[in-house]
Write a protein that holds these residues in place. Structure first.
Motif, PDB file in Angstrom:
ATOM      1  N   ILE A 111       0.845  -1.196   0.000  1.00  0.00           N
ATOM      2  CA  ILE A 111       0.000   0.000   0.000  1.00  0.00           C
ATOM      3  C   ILE A 111       0.881   1.248   0.000  1.00  0.00           C
ATOM      4  CG2 ILE A 111      -1.731   1.312   1.276  1.00  0.00           C
ATOM      5  CD1 ILE A 111      -2.774  -1.322   2.387  1.00  0.00           C
ATOM      6  N   GLN A 112       0.517   2.208  -0.848  1.00  0.00           N
ATOM      7  CA  GLN A 112       1.234   3.478  -0.949  1.00  0.00           C
ATOM      8  C   GLN A 112       0.446   4.540  -0.170  1.00  0.00           C
ATOM      9  OE1 GLN A 112       2.022   4.249  -5.210  1.00  0.00           O
ATOM     10  NE2 GLN A 112       1.432   2.100  -5.519  1.00  0.00           N
ATOM     11  N   PHE A 113       0.674   4.615   1.121  1.00  0.00           N
ATOM     12  CA  PHE A 113      -0.146   5.469   1.973  1.00  0.00           C
ATOM     13  C   PHE A 113      -0.008   6.947   1.631  1.00  0.00           C
ATOM     14  CE2 PHE A 113       0.399   1.707   4.812  1.00  0.00           C
ATOM     15  CZ  PHE A 113      -0.945   1.391   4.950  1.00  0.00           C
ATOM     16  N   THR A 114       1.132   7.357   1.083  1.00  0.00           N
ATOM     17  CA  THR A 114       1.340   8.777   0.785  1.00  0.00           C
ATOM     18  C   THR A 114       0.961   9.145  -0.654  1.00  0.00           C
ATOM     19  OG1 THR A 114       3.670   8.262   0.328  1.00  0.00           O
ATOM     20  CG2 THR A 114       3.136   9.110   2.529  1.00  0.00           C
ATOM     21  N   HIS A 115       0.328   8.233  -1.377  1.00  0.00           N
ATOM     22  CA  HIS A 115      -0.169   8.567  -2.711  1.00  0.00           C
ATOM     23  C   HIS A 115      -1.097   9.782  -2.599  1.00  0.00           C
ATOM     24  CE1 HIS A 115      -2.507   8.267  -6.418  1.00  0.00           C
ATOM     25  NE2 HIS A 115      -1.573   7.465  -6.896  1.00  0.00           N
ATOM     26  N   PRO A 116      -0.990  10.757  -3.498  1.00  0.00           N
ATOM     27  CA  PRO A 116      -1.762  12.001  -3.334  1.00  0.00           C
ATOM     28  C   PRO A 116      -3.266  11.821  -3.359  1.00  0.00           C
ATOM     29  CG  PRO A 116      -0.693  11.910  -5.489  1.00  0.00           C
ATOM     30  CD  PRO A 116      -0.102  10.812  -4.678  1.00  0.00           C
ATOM     31  N   ASP A 117      -3.763  10.749  -3.951  1.00  0.00           N
ATOM     32  CA  ASP A 117      -5.208  10.529  -4.039  1.00  0.00           C
ATOM     33  C   ASP A 117      -5.660   9.351  -3.166  1.00  0.00           C
ATOM     34  OD1 ASP A 117      -5.469  12.620  -5.902  1.00  0.00           O
ATOM     35  OD2 ASP A 117      -4.885  11.277  -7.528  1.00  0.00           O
ATOM     36  N   PHE A 118      -4.870   9.054  -2.128  1.00  0.00           N
ATOM     37  CA  PHE A 118      -5.128   7.885  -1.286  1.00  0.00           C
ATOM     38  C   PHE A 118      -6.284   8.118  -0.321  1.00  0.00           C
ATOM     39  CE2 PHE A 118      -4.417   5.614   2.733  1.00  0.00           C
ATOM     40  CZ  PHE A 118      -4.381   4.308   2.277  1.00  0.00           C
ATOM     41  N   ALA A 119      -7.025   7.033  -0.053  1.00  0.00           N
ATOM     42  CA  ALA A 119      -8.035   7.009   1.004  1.00  0.00           C
ATOM     43  C   ALA A 119      -8.105   5.593   1.561  1.00  0.00           C
ATOM     44  CB  ALA A 119      -9.399   7.440   0.479  1.00  0.00           C
ATOM     45  N   LEU A 120      -8.475   5.470   2.817  1.00  0.00           N
ATOM     46  CA  LEU A 120      -8.664   4.188   3.486  1.00  0.00           C
ATOM     47  C   LEU A 120     -10.005   4.220   4.202  1.00  0.00           C
ATOM     48  CD1 LEU A 120      -6.064   2.173   5.535  1.00  0.00           C
ATOM     49  CD2 LEU A 120      -8.286   2.693   6.558  1.00  0.00           C
ATOM     50  N   MET A 121     -10.738   3.121   4.134  1.00  0.00           N
ATOM     51  CA  MET A 121     -12.006   3.024   4.851  1.00  0.00           C
ATOM     52  C   MET A 121     -12.082   1.697   5.588  1.00  0.00           C
ATOM     53  SD  MET A 121     -15.998   3.154   3.582  1.00  0.00           S
ATOM     54  CE  MET A 121     -16.130   1.390   3.316  1.00  0.00           C
ATOM     55  N   CYS A 122     -12.487   1.740   6.847  1.00  0.00           N
ATOM     56  CA  CYS A 122     -12.676   0.533   7.650  1.00  0.00           C
ATOM     57  C   CYS A 122     -14.140   0.115   7.642  1.00  0.00           C
ATOM     58  CB  CYS A 122     -12.228   0.775   9.086  1.00  0.00           C
ATOM     59  SG  CYS A 122     -10.451   0.992   9.279  1.00  0.00           S
ATOM     60  N   ALA A 123     -14.361  -1.193   7.851  1.00  0.00           N
ATOM     61  CA  ALA A 123     -15.714  -1.744   7.943  1.00  0.00           C
ATOM     62  C   ALA A 123     -15.704  -2.835   9.007  1.00  0.00           C
ATOM     63  CB  ALA A 123     -16.173  -2.298   6.596  1.00  0.00           C
ATOM     64  N   ARG A 124     -16.891  -3.233   9.444  1.00  0.00           N
ATOM     65  CA  ARG A 124     -16.999  -4.184  10.549  1.00  0.00           C
ATOM     66  C   ARG A 124     -18.317  -4.928  10.464  1.00  0.00           C
ATOM     67  NH1 ARG A 124     -20.869  -1.931  13.621  1.00  0.00           N
ATOM     68  NH2 ARG A 124     -21.152   0.300  13.319  1.00  0.00           N
ATOM     69  N   THR A 125     -18.425  -5.947  11.314  1.00  0.00           N
ATOM     70  CA  THR A 125     -19.720  -6.611  11.501  1.00  0.00           C
ATOM     71  C   THR A 125     -20.435  -5.909  12.646  1.00  0.00           C
ATOM     72  OG1 THR A 125     -18.686  -8.314  12.891  1.00  0.00           O
ATOM     73  CG2 THR A 125     -18.931  -8.787  10.544  1.00  0.00           C
ATOM     74  N   GLY A 126     -20.232  -6.387  13.881  1.00  0.00           N
ATOM     75  CA  GLY A 126     -20.959  -5.835  15.008  1.00  0.00           C
ATOM     76  C   GLY A 126     -20.128  -4.931  15.881  1.00  0.00           C
ATOM     77  N   LEU A 127     -20.519  -4.878  17.174  1.00  0.00           N
ATOM     78  CA  LEU A 127     -19.917  -3.962  18.126  1.00  0.00           C
ATOM     79  C   LEU A 127     -19.296  -4.655  19.327  1.00  0.00           C
ATOM     80  CD1 LEU A 127     -22.855  -1.380  18.232  1.00  0.00           C
ATOM     81  CD2 LEU A 127     -20.723  -1.160  16.948  1.00  0.00           C
ATOM     82  N   ARG A 128     -19.650  -5.919  19.534  1.00  0.00           N
ATOM     83  CA  ARG A 128     -19.270  -6.586  20.774  1.00  0.00           C
ATOM     84  C   ARG A 128     -18.437  -7.827  20.462  1.00  0.00           C
ATOM     85  NH1 ARG A 128     -24.195  -4.234  21.070  1.00  0.00           N
ATOM     86  NH2 ARG A 128     -24.532  -2.821  22.843  1.00  0.00           N
ATOM     87  N   ALA A 129     -18.363  -8.756  21.407  1.00  0.00           N
ATOM     88  CA  ALA A 129     -17.566  -9.963  21.208  1.00  0.00           C
ATOM     89  C   ALA A 129     -17.975 -10.651  19.907  1.00  0.00           C
ATOM     90  CB  ALA A 129     -17.762 -10.922  22.386  1.00  0.00           C
ATOM     91  N   GLY A 130     -16.979 -11.100  19.162  1.00  0.00           N
ATOM     92  CA  GLY A 130     -17.216 -11.750  17.886  1.00  0.00           C
ATOM     93  C   GLY A 130     -17.185 -10.826  16.695  1.00  0.00           C
TER      94      GLY A 130
END
Length: 367
Positions: A111-130
């Motif tokens: 991954i080229q984190f300093t690329h001028p047009d870079f973006a990162l997005m996180c995703a998940r299932t739930g909020l608790r254990a598991g």
């Protein structure tokens, strides 16, 4: 102040930009959110749990004055929604699709984190254990996304990732995440880091102490001095009240995230149920030490608010009301960026009346 509509559709429920993220390049701004169906009988979060949520993103090319909306231009496990399992019945959960088509894979690195047009997005299932989490990357200003790529569990009972990261170098990036507590409940903020372009991530430190209730949903900036600041949504634990005290704390690290201390409490009372902060390092003459923190206030008169600091977060001024008079407390979850001309663009979800759709709005304002 100017209020604009980002996305609104009768009969739909659009919400929670803070769960997805905001990115900007000058006057080009992209924000993520999710869309389901409105159902009045569901009360507070008035959404139909028997119908799916799907991820969307909105783009503005004129600094937030106008917006276009499109489906999330990436791959989701099983074609399902992202980061909204808690708002749907179990048969619709993305958690059920993690072993099927388009499931997350291990990131190969590079991954080229300093690329001028870079973006990162996180995703998940739930909020608790598991809960399990993954991420996406883009090199074209969110016009397409690569992934999904797994995030580790870091030895925790669950990981509920929202998008909060600092680019530290070409192959180095620090993520701020929420772990489920040992008892399986929400949640405690920590930081993790990759130094090999996303191929591996390591646990760095806990940002907050073990909470009685929860400390969740971080929002982070790095000051020119190198100090890292992370604002967190806090709630006390209580078995005797249905409305626990909620507030926003600010933590600081002067050793690149190895250790942390509580610096201040920007919002001593965050209203009914609380709301996540978004933290913005201001530019121009105020660059370096001036900060803006925005949040939703879920107690009448139901408002979007901001507080400002001129000393790097050590002290904060009184709350500034950006917008008030929502239909009820189902509002907030903002993200804020600053345009090159100094205008702040705060994006959030809102409702005019409790018996109407929830929609995505933006307030354009100046200090």
């Amino acid at each position: 102040m100017e209020h604009v509509t980002v996305y609104r559709e009768a009969g739909r429920y659009a919400g929670w930009p803070a769960n997805y993220g905001i990115w900007h390049w000058g006057d080009e701004i992209v924000v993520g959110f999710t869309r389901g169906y409105y159902q009045e009988s569901a009360h507070f979060h008035a959404r139909d749990r028997d119908r799916p949520f799907d991820p969307l993103q909105a783009r503005s090319l004129d600094g937030g004055a106008t917006w276009t909306v499109q489906p999330f231009p990436g791959t989701t496990p099983g074609g399902r929604g992202l980061s909204a399992d808690e708002h749907m019945n179990p048969d619709l959960w993305v958690a059920n699709a993690l072993d099927g088509p388009d499931a997350p894979v291990d990131c190969p690195g590079g991954i080229q984190f300093t690329h001028p047009d870079f973006a990162l997005m996180c995703a998940r299932t739930g909020l608790r254990a598991g809960a399990r989490s993954w991420f996406y990357i883009s090199y074209d200003r969110c016009r397409s996304w690569q992934g999904p790529y797994w995030l580790p569990d870091f030895g925790q009972t669950g990981i509920a990732a929202r998008t909060d990261y600092l680019v530290d170098g070409p192959e180095r990036c620090t993520l701020f995440l929420t772990a489920a507590k040992p008892d399986g409940q929400e949640g405690r903020v920590f930081c993790a880091r990759t130094t090999d372009g996303g191929r591996t991530f390591s646990f760095v430190s806990w940002v907050t102490p073990e909470p009685k209730g929860y400390t969740i949903m971080p929002a982070s900036v790095r000051l020119p001095s190198g100090r890292i600041l992370t604002a967190v949504r806090c709630s006390e634990g209580s078995s005797t009240t249905t409305s626990p005290h909620c507030w926003i704390d600010l933590y600081a690290s002067d050793d690149d995230g190895v250790s942390w201390h509580r610096l201040s409490t920007p919002v001593p009372d965050a209203g009914r149920g609380g709301n996540p902060p978004t933290l913005t390092l201001l530019q121009g003459e105020a660059a370096g030490t001036h900060l803006c923190l925005t949040y939703g206030f879920r107690t009448p008169p139901f408002a979007m608010q901001a507080v400002l600091s001129e000393d790097g977060g050590r002290s904060w001024g009184p709350a500034i009301t950006l917008r008030s008079g929502a239909g009820n407390h189902d509002i907030g979850y903002p993200r804020t960026v600053q345009r090159p001309d100094g205008t702040l663009v705060t994006v959030y979800y809102w409702n005019d009346r409790p018996d109407q759709e929830r929609y995505i709005a933006a307030t354009l304002w100046r200090i």
